[in-house]
Design an enzyme around this catalytic site. Sequence first.
Site, PDB file in Angstrom:
ATOM      1  N   LYS A 118       0.828  -1.201   0.000  1.00  0.00           N
ATOM      2  CA  LYS A 118       0.000   0.000   0.000  1.00  0.00           C
ATOM      3  C   LYS A 118       0.868   1.259   0.000  1.00  0.00           C
ATOM      4  CE  LYS A 118      -3.759   0.013   2.384  1.00  0.00           C
ATOM      5  NZ  LYS A 118      -4.756   0.048   3.438  1.00  0.00           N
ATOM      6  N   ARG A 123      -3.158   3.000   8.902  1.00  0.00           N
ATOM      7  CA  ARG A 123      -3.523   1.749   8.233  1.00  0.00           C
ATOM      8  C   ARG A 123      -2.326   0.829   8.077  1.00  0.00           C
ATOM      9  NH1 ARG A 123      -8.316   2.952   4.970  1.00  0.00           N
ATOM     10  NH2 ARG A 123      -8.588   5.194   5.015  1.00  0.00           N
ATOM     11  N   GLY A 141      -8.077  -7.252   4.869  1.00  0.00           N
ATOM     12  CA  GLY A 141      -8.905  -7.304   6.070  1.00  0.00           C
ATOM     13  C   GLY A 141      -8.290  -8.049   7.235  1.00  0.00           C
ATOM     14  N   MET A 149      -5.481  -7.279   8.965  1.00  0.00           N
ATOM     15  CA  MET A 149      -4.838  -6.462  10.005  1.00  0.00           C
ATOM     16  C   MET A 149      -5.703  -5.234  10.304  1.00  0.00           C
ATOM     17  SD  MET A 149      -0.839  -6.865   9.123  1.00  0.00           S
ATOM     18  CE  MET A 149      -1.019  -6.451   7.409  1.00  0.00           C
ATOM     19  N   ARG A 188      -3.615  -0.842  -6.323  1.00  0.00           N
ATOM     20  CA  ARG A 188      -2.668  -1.955  -6.444  1.00  0.00           C
ATOM     21  C   ARG A 188      -3.057  -2.758  -7.680  1.00  0.00           C
ATOM     22  NH1 ARG A 188      -5.529  -5.234  -1.524  1.00  0.00           N
ATOM     23  NH2 ARG A 188      -7.497  -5.168  -2.593  1.00  0.00           N
ATOM     24  N   HIS A 218     -15.827  -8.272   1.917  1.00  0.00           N
ATOM     25  CA  HIS A 218     -14.779  -9.101   2.504  1.00  0.00           C
ATOM     26  C   HIS A 218     -14.886 -10.539   1.998  1.00  0.00           C
ATOM     27  CE1 HIS A 218     -13.282 -11.820   5.696  1.00  0.00           C
ATOM     28  NE2 HIS A 218     -12.273 -10.975   5.711  1.00  0.00           N
ATOM     29  N   ARG A 230       2.612 -47.629 -12.009  1.00  0.00           N
ATOM     30  CA  ARG A 230       2.734 -48.409 -10.770  1.00  0.00           C
ATOM     31  C   ARG A 230       2.051 -49.758 -11.001  1.00  0.00           C
ATOM     32  NH1 ARG A 230       1.749 -42.982  -8.165  1.00  0.00           N
ATOM     33  NH2 ARG A 230       3.356 -42.663  -6.574  1.00  0.00           N
ATOM     34  N   GLU A 272      15.246 -43.060  -4.731  1.00  0.00           N
ATOM     35  CA  GLU A 272      14.290 -42.657  -3.701  1.00  0.00           C
ATOM     36  C   GLU A 272      14.797 -42.967  -2.293  1.00  0.00           C
ATOM     37  OE1 GLU A 272      10.502 -44.556  -4.508  1.00  0.00           O
ATOM     38  OE2 GLU A 272      11.451 -46.382  -5.201  1.00  0.00           O
ATOM     39  N   SER A 286      14.835 -42.003 -12.210  1.00  0.00           N
ATOM     40  CA  SER A 286      13.586 -41.300 -11.939  1.00  0.00           C
ATOM     41  C   SER A 286      13.536 -41.079 -10.431  1.00  0.00           C
ATOM     42  CB  SER A 286      12.393 -42.123 -12.418  1.00  0.00           C
ATOM     43  OG  SER A 286      11.214 -41.442 -12.102  1.00  0.00           O
ATOM     44  N   GLY A 295      12.056 -40.647  -7.025  1.00  0.00           N
ATOM     45  CA  GLY A 295      10.834 -40.897  -6.260  1.00  0.00           C
ATOM     46  C   GLY A 295      10.877 -39.996  -5.038  1.00  0.00           C
ATOM     47  N   ASN A 304       8.663 -38.877  -3.156  1.00  0.00           N
ATOM     48  CA  ASN A 304       7.826 -39.193  -1.987  1.00  0.00           C
ATOM     49  C   ASN A 304       8.663 -39.984  -0.984  1.00  0.00           C
ATOM     50  OD1 ASN A 304       5.743 -38.177  -3.560  1.00  0.00           O
ATOM     51  ND2 ASN A 304       5.083 -40.202  -4.236  1.00  0.00           N
ATOM     52  N   ASP A 305       9.238 -41.077  -1.464  1.00  0.00           N
ATOM     53  CA  ASP A 305      10.064 -41.880  -0.566  1.00  0.00           C
ATOM     54  C   ASP A 305      11.322 -41.136  -0.156  1.00  0.00           C
ATOM     55  OD1 ASP A 305       8.968 -44.428   0.180  1.00  0.00           O
ATOM     56  OD2 ASP A 305       8.882 -44.869  -1.956  1.00  0.00           O
ATOM     57  N   CYS A 327       9.129 -38.501 -10.480  1.00  0.00           N
ATOM     58  CA  CYS A 327       7.786 -39.073 -10.564  1.00  0.00           C
ATOM     59  C   CYS A 327       7.054 -39.048  -9.232  1.00  0.00           C
ATOM     60  CB  CYS A 327       7.821 -40.479 -11.140  1.00  0.00           C
ATOM     61  SG  CYS A 327       8.722 -41.644 -10.099  1.00  0.00           S
ATOM     62  N   TYR A 360      12.522 -34.144 -17.190  1.00  0.00           N
ATOM     63  CA  TYR A 360      11.052 -34.131 -17.220  1.00  0.00           C
ATOM     64  C   TYR A 360      10.489 -34.261 -15.816  1.00  0.00           C
ATOM     65  CZ  TYR A 360      11.184 -39.210 -16.609  1.00  0.00           C
ATOM     66  OH  TYR A 360      11.401 -40.460 -16.116  1.00  0.00           O
TER      67      TYR A 360
HETATM   68  C1  PEP Z   1       8.004 -41.979  -4.807  1.00  0.00           C
HETATM   69  O1  PEP Z   1       8.431 -42.579  -3.825  1.00  0.00           O
HETATM   70  O2  PEP Z   1       8.159 -40.768  -4.989  1.00  0.00           O
HETATM   71  C2  PEP Z   1       7.238 -42.714  -5.818  1.00  0.00           C
HETATM   72  C3  PEP Z   1       6.871 -42.131  -6.939  1.00  0.00           C
HETATM   73  O3  PEP Z   1       6.852 -43.972  -5.497  1.00  0.00           O
HETATM   74  P1  PEP Z   1       5.620 -44.331  -4.552  1.00  0.00           P
HETATM   75  O4  PEP Z   1       4.933 -43.062  -4.200  1.00  0.00           O
HETATM   76  O5  PEP Z   1       4.792 -45.271  -5.329  1.00  0.00           O
HETATM   77  O6  PEP Z   1       6.359 -44.969  -3.428  1.00  0.00           O
HETATM   78 MG    MG Z   2       8.471 -44.732  -3.907  1.00  0.00          MG
END
Ligand code: PEP
Ligand code: MG
Length: 886
Positions: A8, A77, A86, A88, A326, A442, A571, A758, A777, A779, A781-782, A845, A865
């Site tokens: 502001k 303000r 809104g 603060m 703004r 609001h 999978r 992973e 690739s 992983g 998540n793991d 992935c 990718y």
């Molecule tokens: C991962 O671990 O990121 C993965 C793609 O495998 P999953 O989630 O199936 O363990």
């Molecule tokens: Mg995995």
Amino acid sequence: MSDLLGGKGANLAEMVSLGLPVPPGFTITTGACQVYLESGSQPAELQEQIDTALAELEKSMDKTLGQGEDPLLVSVRSGAKFSMPGMMETVLNIGLNDTSVQGLAETSGNEHFAWDSYRRLIQMYGKTVLDIAGEPFEECIDAAKSREGVGTDVELSATAIQELVREFKEIIKTETGNPFPQKPSEQLIGAIHAVFDSWNTDRARIYRRREHIPHDLGTAVNVQAMVFGNAGDSDSGLGSGSGVAFTRDPANGDQGVYGDYLPDAQGEDVVSGVRNAHPLDYLNELDPNSYSELMAHMKRLEDHYRDLCDIEFTVERGKLWMLQTRVGKRTAAAAFRIANSLVNEGVINLDEALRRVTGAQLAQLLFPRFDLDAESTLIGEGTNASPGAAVGEIVFSSQAAVEKAALGIDVILVRRETTPEDLAGMVAATGILTSRGGKTSHAAVVARGMGKTAVCGAESLRIDTKKGELTTSQGQVLTAGTIISIDGSTGDVFLGSVPVTASRIVKLFEQGKDSALVGVDFATADLIESVDRIMAHADSRRRMGVRANADTGPDAERARRMGASGIGLLRTEHMFLGERRQLIEDLILAESTDQNKGALAALMPLQRSDFNEILQAMNGLPVTVRLIDPPLHEFLPDRVELAVKVAVENERGSASDTDVKLLAAVNRLSEQNPMLGLRGVRLGLVLPGLFAMQVEALTLAACDQKRAGRNPKPEVMIPLVGSIAELSIIRAEVSRVIDTVLAHENVSLEIPIGTMIELPRAAITAGDLAELAEFFSFGTNDLTQTVWGFSRDDVEAAFFSRYLELGIFPVSPFESIDTEGVGELVREAVERGRAARPGISCGVCGEHGGDPASIHFFNSIGLDYVSCSPFRVPVARLESGRATLL
Ligand code: PEP
Ligand code: MG
């Protein structure tokens, strides 16, 4: 500049330098706020700086703060770097006291206005600075209204307001033990500190967490001379009022000025939606000069910012003041249309257009909408405040919304109007419905920011939150728990659950532009054209490929239509669910080589046909097939249930042999930490024949495809590898199977063999693994689970909300990649892998492959990718394109 002055403050400075009429004032920096919040007191030099700035302000206005005659009044303000609408505090009319209120009454010739300003100050100061609850003030106002028999506070007589002032001062005395401060300088510093403190209110914290705004930025404070939209008429009869305006429609992106104007009102009356405003044209009728001046300023601002601007303004007795501007928030559809329209107008280029839209906005456009042909009972209409289609049970309070949503129930938060206190409920609800306020209320502003469906100002609905009743104009009374449907794109409210249809943008991706354009209105057609053009530009700019995680033929087909350039993760365990679970169970229970072979032989043709379906759908594109990964007990019945069953059967003397054997297997395979147990490559090493069967089925399917004249591109991926020795053994087996099948089928085909990265050990030894892996690739998540030592299945519910609250991380590391830890490991592994095998293909992935912030990171470390769910593919394409520009 906005780092220091807040959004502001920076924009006010910008308007001043453009020569626009801005009330004079000064800005206290976010730095001062940070010191105040950290140390509990303001920086030593602040008071002197405020005194100097105030003296200058007084000089420019030729009056002093709170002087007895014609007093200077100021507003105080908040204004953070990132807009937090809104969330603060604001205190207006600082400088009024028992003496200066008389002076204001005299100079304005309007006693009502002067006393009402004083009344507002005491009320706001009491609530904001002195922390007094709002109710006692509201009760006094209600009592005054009923004494005078009027419906709104504007209609109260000056005498009634004077009486209110007396009562309000009494409330302050009772609640705090001290009188309302009469000294303007004391009021000013109190208000400044209250604005600093409001950075840390619960609602501000919740908002920041949601919007990923860091907690340590602090807010700037803008102190400005007050101008009054409720100052009455000038001598020549020109009125006062306040308004909010946009240089384009923020709801759908239509060209042309758009806004609300409320005569005889201060800005907060417009924004809070307490009174229903008029369209902006109304100002043209009342005061054409101010209107045309406003139009000129808005044009100037849009030219300057080269984007949609939103504006708050006040007209004080015929004189226009610009209070704020703004670059305005907008809906997802508006973002795409405005960006494209600005390209057409020659204001920005396509790169800039791509920078101005986000994957999150595109994701919103993929939301379903109500099926207009379906039977539905319209019970009300309001303003189409924030698009989308929401169906849920009515709740009348923020708390109820939070409680029900926690049970997984979709709710519509129904309020007369929302206030910042309702934020938690708005976050929890599927949709928001109010009976008062328009597009700038609001509820509307916050809902649009969150991408949440909202209908506002449905005036025909009477909402009594205390009684818990919504009464329609037909007299039908709906109570909490009743299901309603709200259409944030049209403003319609329906009784019951209305069926929804897919979005036109999904149709654009799935069926192409021509079919998406059939039978749509101008705005939708323009949106389709805009998305199509900006997506094409993103594709032309992006370096990374976008693949999909898909396990079935239909998913693969959808992924391809959504623009996936292959499958990054198939999978295979998902092929063993449902009826086929029995076959895996047979394999696990096999007691002899024959039984084992029999079970595998039964699985093989099923796998082969699944792979055929997917390879056919992805003809010519790579399909990365991951060998079976999860712990085996996931394919067996629940241990406790089975134990109970066997115990009951034993009791009756009827225990089946299979159940007893099954229970023994379940007990044998049961693990304390299955995610860290017998899974991935370890299964392949322990359970003979399973991986070989999968590879044989895949290779046979690829041969089938080849013989059918197609171009299959399968790849075999080995999960959860930690050591080169594991990879070496399995790779040899996989290669042997591929070679044998190809030789037997007399087909020639390259089937690359790669590994998932992973586990931290895999990342650290990626240089070695690359010797035997043709691709990596990640992983993630793991990898996140193992780098942090978090159990994926447990931690999010157990303590992540506390971690987020404490700011240990701004967002769950399972949602957005932890760039410093997990991300760094990915970067190093890519480097090691490429050093050992130049050009090795590296993708991601894990779930992060569809997350915008993570995509930008993966782009920055040179991944080839990302792979994500089919529905996220357009988002990933867009963000990969943006990543190359930002
Ligand atoms: C991962 O671990 O990121 C993965 C793609 O495998 P999953 O989630 O199936 O363990
Ligand atoms: Mg995995």
